[in-house]
Design an enzyme around this catalytic site. Sequence first.
Site, PDB file in Angstrom:
ATOM      1  N   HIS A  44       0.882   3.240   9.321  1.00  0.00           N
ATOM      2  CA  HIS A  44       1.149   2.136   8.382  1.00  0.00           C
ATOM      3  C   HIS A  44       2.050   1.044   8.985  1.00  0.00           C
ATOM      4  CE1 HIS A  44      -0.519   4.336   4.910  1.00  0.00           C
ATOM      5  NE2 HIS A  44       0.082   5.392   5.385  1.00  0.00           N
TER       6      HIS A  44
HETATM    7  O1  RIB Z   1       3.529   4.173   2.614  1.00  0.00           O
HETATM    8  C1  RIB Z   1       3.789   4.152   3.990  1.00  0.00           C
HETATM    9  C2  RIB Z   1       5.216   3.845   4.264  1.00  0.00           C
HETATM   10  O2  RIB Z   1       6.029   4.887   3.746  1.00  0.00           O
HETATM   11  C3  RIB Z   1       5.548   3.783   5.768  1.00  0.00           C
HETATM   12  O3  RIB Z   1       6.597   2.876   5.979  1.00  0.00           O
HETATM   13  C4  RIB Z   1       6.001   5.186   6.078  1.00  0.00           C
HETATM   14  O4  RIB Z   1       6.911   5.225   7.184  1.00  0.00           O
HETATM   15  C5  RIB Z   1       6.722   5.539   4.806  1.00  0.00           C
HETATM   16  O5  RIB Z   1       8.016   4.996   4.888  1.00  0.00           O
END
Ligand code: RIB
Length: 307
Positions: free
Chosen positions: A236
Amino acid sequence: MKTPIIIDTDPGIDDVIAITAALFAEELDVKLITTVGGNVGIENTTRNAVNLVNFLGKGTPVAKGTAQPLLNKLVNASFVHGESGVGGYRFEEQENATVLSTRHAVEEMKELILHSAEPVTLVPIGPLTNVALLLRMYPKTKSNIKEIVLMGGAAQGGNRTPVAEFNIFADPHAAKIVFDEQIKIVMCGLDVTRLTSITTENVREIEGLGKVGDMVSRLLSDYDSTTSTHGSITIHDLCAVFYLTRPEIFKGKRATVNVVTEGEASGCTVTHYTEDGHVFVCLDADVEEFRREFVSTFKKVYEKMEG
Ligand code: RIB
Ligand code: CA
Protein backbone atom coordinates in the site's frame (compact mmCIF):
# COMPACT_ATOMS: atom_id res chain seq x y z
CA MET A 1 15.69 20.04 -7.88
CA LYS A 2 14.84 17.37 -5.31
CA THR A 3 11.49 17.60 -3.54
CA PRO A 4 11.97 18.01 0.23
CA ILE A 5 9.70 15.58 2.06
CA ILE A 6 8.83 14.41 5.56
CA ILE A 7 7.65 10.80 5.85
CA ASP A 8 5.25 10.16 8.75
CA THR A 9 5.05 6.43 9.24
CA ASP A 10 4.07 3.36 11.31
CA PRO A 11 6.55 0.71 10.07
CA GLY A 12 5.09 -1.72 9.18
CA ILE A 13 6.30 -3.96 6.36
CA ASP A 14 4.93 -1.88 3.49
CA ASP A 15 6.17 1.29 5.21
CA VAL A 16 9.72 -0.14 5.29
CA ILE A 17 9.62 -0.81 1.55
CA ALA A 18 8.16 2.63 0.80
CA ILE A 19 10.72 4.42 3.00
CA THR A 20 13.58 2.52 1.35
CA ALA A 21 12.35 3.53 -2.10
CA ALA A 22 12.05 7.18 -0.98
CA LEU A 23 15.52 7.28 0.61
CA PHE A 24 17.14 6.22 -2.66
CA ALA A 25 14.88 8.18 -5.04
CA GLU A 26 16.79 10.77 -7.07
CA GLU A 27 13.68 12.98 -7.11
CA LEU A 28 13.26 13.14 -3.33
CA ASP A 29 15.14 14.63 -0.38
CA VAL A 30 13.88 12.88 2.77
CA LYS A 31 14.52 15.54 5.40
CA LEU A 32 12.89 13.75 8.34
CA ILE A 33 11.13 10.52 9.26
CA THR A 34 8.53 10.78 12.02
CA THR A 35 6.84 7.83 13.65
CA VAL A 36 3.32 7.22 14.91
CA GLY A 37 1.50 4.39 16.65
CA GLY A 38 -0.42 2.38 14.08
CA ASN A 39 0.46 -1.02 12.65
CA VAL A 40 2.19 -1.71 15.96
CA GLY A 41 2.97 0.39 19.04
CA ILE A 42 5.11 3.53 18.92
CA GLU A 43 8.17 1.89 20.49
CA ASN A 44 8.26 -0.74 17.73
CA THR A 45 7.44 1.64 14.86
CA THR A 46 10.18 3.98 16.07
CA ARG A 47 12.73 1.22 16.56
CA ASN A 48 11.96 -0.11 13.08
CA ALA A 49 12.42 3.33 11.52
CA VAL A 50 15.79 3.90 13.25
CA ASN A 51 16.99 0.38 12.44
CA LEU A 52 16.02 0.81 8.78
CA VAL A 53 17.84 4.15 8.42
CA ASN A 54 20.96 2.63 9.98
CA PHE A 55 20.68 -0.57 7.92
CA LEU A 56 20.60 1.54 4.75
CA GLY A 57 23.56 3.62 5.92
CA LYS A 58 21.57 6.85 5.81
CA GLY A 59 21.82 9.70 8.35
CA THR A 60 18.17 10.71 8.01
CA PRO A 61 16.84 12.16 11.28
CA VAL A 62 14.11 10.15 12.98
CA ALA A 63 11.71 11.60 15.57
CA LYS A 64 9.27 9.67 17.70
CA GLY A 65 5.67 10.87 17.53
CA THR A 66 2.33 10.18 19.09
CA ALA A 67 1.56 6.79 20.56
CA GLN A 68 -2.23 6.97 20.65
CA PRO A 69 -4.93 8.39 18.35
CA LEU A 70 -6.43 11.75 19.37
CA LEU A 71 -9.53 10.23 20.96
CA ASN A 72 -9.84 6.54 20.07
CA LYS A 73 -7.84 3.71 21.63
CA LEU A 74 -5.11 2.43 19.27
CA VAL A 75 -6.11 -0.62 17.27
CA ASN A 76 -3.08 -2.18 15.64
CA ALA A 77 -2.43 -4.35 12.58
CA SER A 78 0.05 -6.75 14.14
CA PHE A 79 -1.87 -9.62 12.52
CA VAL A 80 -0.53 -8.30 9.20
CA HIS A 81 2.92 -7.05 10.19
CA GLY A 82 3.77 -9.25 13.19
CA GLU A 83 4.18 -8.05 16.78
CA SER A 84 7.52 -6.44 15.89
CA GLY A 85 6.05 -4.64 12.88
CA VAL A 86 8.56 -6.29 10.54
CA GLY A 87 7.48 -9.90 10.79
CA GLY A 88 10.33 -12.20 11.71
CA TYR A 89 12.94 -9.95 10.13
CA ARG A 90 15.75 -8.66 12.35
CA PHE A 91 17.94 -5.74 11.25
CA GLU A 92 21.67 -6.31 11.69
CA GLU A 93 23.18 -3.95 14.28
CA GLN A 94 24.94 -0.94 12.72
CA GLU A 95 27.90 1.12 13.84
CA ASN A 96 27.49 4.90 13.99
CA ALA A 97 23.80 4.47 14.51
CA THR A 98 21.46 7.31 13.58
CA VAL A 99 20.50 8.99 16.80
CA LEU A 100 16.82 9.33 17.50
CA SER A 101 15.83 12.97 18.04
CA THR A 102 15.17 13.99 21.63
CA ARG A 103 12.30 16.20 20.45
CA HIS A 104 8.76 15.07 19.65
CA ALA A 105 7.99 14.41 16.00
CA VAL A 106 5.53 17.31 15.81
CA GLU A 107 8.17 19.74 17.12
CA GLU A 108 10.72 18.45 14.59
CA MET A 109 8.17 18.73 11.77
CA LYS A 110 7.37 22.31 12.80
CA GLU A 111 11.01 23.39 12.96
CA LEU A 112 11.87 21.80 9.64
CA ILE A 113 8.88 23.25 7.79
CA LEU A 114 9.19 26.78 9.21
CA HIS A 115 12.90 26.93 8.33
CA SER A 116 12.75 25.22 4.95
CA ALA A 117 13.73 27.39 1.97
CA GLU A 118 11.45 25.24 -0.20
CA PRO A 119 7.84 24.27 0.58
CA VAL A 120 7.83 20.80 2.15
CA THR A 121 5.74 17.83 1.01
CA LEU A 122 4.28 15.70 3.79
CA VAL A 123 4.05 11.96 3.07
CA PRO A 124 1.93 10.34 5.79
CA ILE A 125 1.70 6.55 5.39
CA GLY A 126 0.15 5.72 8.76
CA PRO A 127 -2.58 7.18 10.98
CA LEU A 128 -2.71 10.99 10.70
CA THR A 129 -2.34 11.83 14.39
CA ASN A 130 1.00 13.68 14.12
CA VAL A 131 -0.10 15.62 11.03
CA ALA A 132 -3.35 16.72 12.67
CA LEU A 133 -1.47 17.89 15.77
CA LEU A 134 1.02 19.80 13.60
CA LEU A 135 -1.73 21.65 11.72
CA ARG A 136 -3.62 22.54 14.89
CA MET A 137 -0.64 23.39 17.14
CA TYR A 138 1.39 25.22 14.45
CA PRO A 139 -0.97 26.60 11.78
CA LYS A 140 1.81 28.86 10.47
CA THR A 141 3.44 25.76 8.97
CA LYS A 142 0.56 25.49 6.46
CA SER A 143 2.00 28.27 4.31
CA ASN A 144 5.18 26.24 3.73
CA ILE A 145 3.56 22.84 3.11
CA LYS A 146 3.49 22.18 -0.64
CA GLU A 147 1.03 19.26 -0.46
CA ILE A 148 0.17 16.15 1.53
CA VAL A 149 0.61 12.90 -0.40
CA LEU A 150 -0.85 10.21 1.81
CA MET A 151 -1.63 6.53 1.77
CA GLY A 152 -5.07 6.16 3.31
CA GLY A 153 -8.79 6.09 2.77
CA ALA A 154 -10.86 4.70 -0.07
CA ALA A 155 -13.55 6.11 -2.32
CA GLN A 156 -14.99 2.60 -2.36
CA GLY A 157 -14.74 -0.04 0.36
CA GLY A 158 -12.34 -0.65 3.22
CA ASN A 159 -9.83 -3.09 4.65
CA ARG A 160 -10.35 -2.65 8.40
CA THR A 161 -14.11 -2.51 8.10
CA PRO A 162 -16.23 -2.83 4.96
CA VAL A 163 -16.15 0.96 4.63
CA ALA A 164 -12.92 2.11 6.32
CA GLU A 165 -9.24 1.82 5.46
CA PHE A 166 -6.88 1.16 8.39
CA ASN A 167 -4.94 4.47 8.56
CA ILE A 168 -8.15 6.50 8.63
CA PHE A 169 -10.03 4.03 10.84
CA ALA A 170 -7.20 4.08 13.40
CA ASP A 171 -7.57 7.84 13.96
CA PRO A 172 -10.67 9.23 12.20
CA HIS A 173 -10.64 12.47 14.20
CA ALA A 174 -7.10 13.26 13.07
CA ALA A 175 -8.02 12.36 9.50
CA LYS A 176 -11.04 14.70 9.62
CA ILE A 177 -8.80 17.57 10.77
CA VAL A 178 -6.37 16.92 7.91
CA PHE A 179 -8.94 16.43 5.13
CA ASP A 180 -10.94 19.50 6.26
CA GLU A 181 -7.86 21.70 5.85
CA GLN A 182 -7.69 23.46 2.49
CA ILE A 183 -4.20 22.08 1.78
CA LYS A 184 -3.72 20.18 -1.47
CA ILE A 185 -3.97 16.46 -0.69
CA VAL A 186 -3.22 13.46 -2.90
CA MET A 187 -5.12 10.46 -1.55
CA CYS A 188 -3.49 7.15 -2.48
CA GLY A 189 -6.29 5.02 -1.10
CA LEU A 190 -7.33 1.41 -1.49
CA ASP A 191 -8.90 2.26 -4.86
CA VAL A 192 -5.41 2.47 -6.35
CA THR A 193 -3.34 0.36 -3.95
CA ARG A 194 -5.54 -2.65 -4.67
CA LEU A 195 -4.74 -2.25 -8.38
CA THR A 196 -0.97 -1.81 -8.00
CA SER A 197 -0.06 -5.13 -6.43
CA ILE A 198 3.26 -6.64 -7.38
CA THR A 199 3.75 -10.27 -8.31
CA THR A 200 5.79 -13.00 -6.70
CA GLU A 201 7.81 -12.96 -9.96
CA ASN A 202 8.65 -9.28 -9.30
CA VAL A 203 9.90 -10.30 -5.84
CA ARG A 204 11.98 -13.09 -7.33
CA GLU A 205 13.63 -10.52 -9.64
CA ILE A 206 15.00 -8.57 -6.66
CA GLU A 207 15.48 -11.12 -3.88
CA GLY A 208 19.09 -11.78 -4.92
CA LEU A 209 20.02 -8.09 -5.08
CA GLY A 210 22.20 -7.80 -2.00
CA LYS A 211 21.07 -7.20 1.57
CA VAL A 212 18.20 -4.85 0.61
CA GLY A 213 16.76 -7.28 -1.94
CA ASP A 214 17.06 -9.96 0.72
CA MET A 215 15.32 -7.72 3.27
CA VAL A 216 12.43 -6.90 0.94
CA SER A 217 11.83 -10.51 -0.06
CA ARG A 218 11.99 -11.72 3.54
CA LEU A 219 9.65 -8.97 4.74
CA LEU A 220 7.15 -9.78 2.00
CA SER A 221 7.26 -13.46 2.82
CA ASP A 222 6.01 -12.51 6.31
CA TYR A 223 3.42 -10.05 5.02
CA ASP A 224 0.11 -11.58 6.04
CA SER A 225 -1.90 -13.33 3.35
CA THR A 226 -4.65 -10.73 3.88
CA THR A 227 -2.52 -8.49 1.69
CA SER A 228 -1.34 -11.13 -0.73
CA THR A 229 -3.82 -12.99 -2.87
CA HIS A 230 -3.26 -15.31 -5.82
CA GLY A 231 0.44 -14.47 -6.00
CA SER A 232 0.00 -10.72 -5.95
CA ILE A 233 1.16 -8.55 -3.05
CA THR A 234 -0.30 -5.14 -2.15
CA ILE A 235 2.41 -2.78 -0.91
CA HIS A 236 0.00 0.00 0.00
CA ASP A 237 2.47 2.67 1.17
CA LEU A 238 4.68 2.37 -1.91
CA CYS A 239 1.93 4.07 -3.91
CA ALA A 240 2.46 7.36 -2.08
CA VAL A 241 6.18 7.34 -2.87
CA PHE A 242 5.72 6.28 -6.51
CA TYR A 243 3.11 9.02 -6.91
CA LEU A 244 5.90 11.48 -6.09
CA THR A 245 8.54 9.89 -8.31
CA ARG A 246 6.33 8.67 -11.18
CA PRO A 247 3.06 10.69 -11.06
CA GLU A 248 2.29 9.82 -14.69
CA ILE A 249 1.60 6.21 -13.61
CA PHE A 250 -1.51 7.37 -11.75
CA LYS A 251 -4.93 8.71 -12.76
CA GLY A 252 -7.68 10.15 -10.58
CA LYS A 253 -10.27 12.81 -9.92
CA ARG A 254 -10.50 15.88 -7.75
CA ALA A 255 -12.87 15.70 -4.80
CA THR A 256 -13.74 16.83 -1.35
CA VAL A 257 -13.52 14.09 1.28
CA ASN A 258 -15.59 13.97 4.47
CA VAL A 259 -14.30 11.62 7.16
CA VAL A 260 -16.90 9.83 9.31
CA THR A 261 -15.70 9.92 12.93
CA GLU A 262 -18.39 8.09 14.89
CA GLY A 263 -20.52 4.98 14.69
CA GLU A 264 -20.41 1.92 12.50
CA ALA A 265 -19.03 3.79 9.50
CA SER A 266 -16.25 5.48 11.48
CA GLY A 267 -13.16 5.95 9.29
CA CYS A 268 -15.13 6.05 6.06
CA THR A 269 -13.78 8.66 3.62
CA VAL A 270 -16.96 9.89 1.92
CA THR A 271 -15.71 11.07 -1.46
CA HIS A 272 -17.56 13.80 -3.40
CA TYR A 273 -16.08 14.31 -6.88
CA THR A 274 -15.91 17.97 -7.82
CA GLU A 275 -13.57 19.88 -10.14
CA ASP A 276 -12.76 22.43 -7.45
CA GLY A 277 -12.01 19.82 -4.78
CA HIS A 278 -8.65 20.12 -2.94
CA VAL A 279 -8.17 16.35 -2.79
CA PHE A 280 -6.82 14.42 -5.80
CA VAL A 281 -8.13 10.87 -5.35
CA CYS A 282 -6.03 8.27 -7.17
CA LEU A 283 -8.38 5.81 -8.86
CA ASP A 284 -6.32 4.04 -11.50
CA ALA A 285 -2.72 3.26 -12.38
CA ASP A 286 -0.56 1.65 -15.06
CA VAL A 287 0.01 -1.58 -13.13
CA GLU A 288 2.71 -2.96 -15.43
CA GLU A 289 4.64 0.32 -15.19
CA PHE A 290 4.24 0.26 -11.38
CA ARG A 291 5.69 -3.26 -11.31
CA ARG A 292 8.57 -2.25 -13.58
CA GLU A 293 9.25 0.70 -11.28
CA PHE A 294 9.31 -1.64 -8.25
CA VAL A 295 11.95 -3.87 -9.85
CA SER A 296 14.05 -1.02 -11.24
CA THR A 297 13.93 0.83 -7.90
CA PHE A 298 15.51 -2.04 -6.03
CA LYS A 299 18.03 -2.71 -8.80
CA LYS A 300 19.14 0.93 -8.42
CA VAL A 301 19.28 0.57 -4.63
CA TYR A 302 21.49 -2.49 -5.07
CA GLU A 303 23.82 -0.65 -7.47
CA LYS A 304 24.08 2.32 -5.10
CA MET A 305 24.68 0.22 -1.99
CA GLU A 306 26.73 -2.68 -3.28
CA GLY A 307 27.46 -2.06 -6.93
O1 RIB B 1 -4.42 0.16 4.85
C1 RIB B 1 -3.05 0.10 4.59
C2 RIB B 1 -2.28 0.98 5.50
O2 RIB B 1 -2.43 0.52 6.83
C3 RIB B 1 -0.76 0.97 5.23
O3 RIB B 1 -0.22 2.21 5.57
C4 RIB B 1 -0.26 -0.10 6.17
O4 RIB B 1 1.10 0.12 6.55
C5 RIB B 1 -1.17 0.11 7.35
O5 RIB B 1 -0.64 1.17 8.11
CA1 CA C 1 1.73 2.35 7.02
